[in-house]
Design a protein around this motif. Structure first.
Motif, PDB file in Angstrom:
ATOM      1  N   LYS A  36       0.812  -1.231   0.000  1.00  0.00           N
ATOM      2  CA  LYS A  36       0.000   0.000   0.000  1.00  0.00           C
ATOM      3  C   LYS A  36       0.838   1.269   0.000  1.00  0.00           C
ATOM      4  CE  LYS A  36      -4.377  -0.840   2.312  1.00  0.00           C
ATOM      5  NZ  LYS A  36      -5.075  -0.664   3.579  1.00  0.00           N
ATOM      6  N   ASN A  37       1.841   1.310   0.851  1.00  0.00           N
ATOM      7  CA  ASN A  37       2.660   2.514   0.955  1.00  0.00           C
ATOM      8  C   ASN A  37       3.450   2.765  -0.323  1.00  0.00           C
ATOM      9  OD1 ASN A  37       1.842   3.270   3.538  1.00  0.00           O
ATOM     10  ND2 ASN A  37       3.325   1.876   4.481  1.00  0.00           N
ATOM     11  N   ARG A  89       1.158   4.116  -2.920  1.00  0.00           N
ATOM     12  CA  ARG A  89       0.810   5.516  -2.678  1.00  0.00           C
ATOM     13  C   ARG A  89       1.950   6.451  -3.094  1.00  0.00           C
ATOM     14  NH1 ARG A  89      -0.457   5.375   2.626  1.00  0.00           N
ATOM     15  NH2 ARG A  89       1.599   6.037   3.200  1.00  0.00           N
ATOM     16  N   TRP A  90       3.179   6.019  -2.887  1.00  0.00           N
ATOM     17  CA  TRP A  90       4.334   6.864  -3.171  1.00  0.00           C
ATOM     18  C   TRP A  90       4.774   6.825  -4.632  1.00  0.00           C
ATOM     19  CZ3 TRP A  90       7.029   4.134   1.407  1.00  0.00           C
ATOM     20  CH2 TRP A  90       6.537   4.646   2.607  1.00  0.00           C
ATOM     21  N   GLN A 103      -2.341   8.108  -8.394  1.00  0.00           N
ATOM     22  CA  GLN A 103      -3.458   7.804  -7.500  1.00  0.00           C
ATOM     23  C   GLN A 103      -4.829   7.981  -8.154  1.00  0.00           C
ATOM     24  OE1 GLN A 103      -3.116   6.502  -4.187  1.00  0.00           O
ATOM     25  NE2 GLN A 103      -1.215   6.110  -5.275  1.00  0.00           N
ATOM     26  N   GLU A 118      -6.141   4.522  -8.795  1.00  0.00           N
ATOM     27  CA  GLU A 118      -5.821   3.536  -7.772  1.00  0.00           C
ATOM     28  C   GLU A 118      -7.021   2.698  -7.329  1.00  0.00           C
ATOM     29  OE1 GLU A 118      -3.040   1.568  -5.187  1.00  0.00           O
ATOM     30  OE2 GLU A 118      -3.131   2.389  -7.193  1.00  0.00           O
TER      31      GLU A 118
END
Length: 179
Positions: free
Chosen positions: A49-50, A53-54, A58, A61
């Motif tokens: 997940k992280n 996100r980075w 998004q 997503e």
């Protein structure tokens, strides 16, 4: 078949493909990283997940996750990272970046310079309405693109795997220039 089962099957298919390509590489190829393990590490990172996100856009997503397309959005990131991680001792490319760009659609994969075989680390992002993988005619489309550029999202992705890709890409660029 669940999304995760399909994803794991695609990972296994890619690991087998990489294993067979490994056998066809020049004798002087020597890597710090195990290619089969790296396929599995990349694919596991696509689900983080992280890291998602980075690194990935998004905007799409929620739709990606809803349909289990964990590799979607990582084609350029993964291909760039692979291109730099697996090079000849003199910094020469083994897998060249190949790009197809059409209106709002972009896709990047790798082509083995020695065998011409494609390696698409994110092929499973393309699924038709029946849940079947959409076959891409890799040999009939795309153009080669240079890999000597800074790609911050790929560096962030690699840092998530404990790899300093920015340094590796810099060294590759220097080696490439000195040939």
């Amino acid at each position: 078949m669940t999304d995760m089962t399909r994803y794991n099957a695609a990972t296994e298919l890619l690991a087998n493909q990489v294993q067979s390509q490994w056998l066809n590489l020049p004798n002087d190829f020597n890597s710090k990283y195990d290619m089969v393990e790296m396929v599995c590490d990349f694919r596991a990172a696509f689900c983080n997940k992280n890291l998602r996100r980075w690194t990935v856009n998004q905007k799409y997503e929620n739709a990606r996750i809803a349909r289990g397309a964990f590799s979607a959005g990582f084609c350029g990131i993964a291909s760039y990272a692979w291109n730099h991680l697996f090079r000849m001792p003199d910094g020469g490319e083994i897998w060249r970046l190949k790009l197809v760009s059409h209106k709002k659609f972009n896709h990047v994969w790798l082509e083995n310079k020695f065998t011409g075989q494609p390696l698409d680390l994110t092929f499973d992002q393309f699924i038709d309405d029946d849940g079947q993988y959409i076959k891409i005619p890799y040999d009939k489309c795309g153009t080669f693109t240079d890999s000597n550029f800074d790609f911050e999202r790929a560096y962030v992705f690699a840092r998530g795997l404990g790899i300093n890709l920015k340094r590796i890409a810099f060294i590759n660029a220097l080696s490439h220039r000195n040939r």
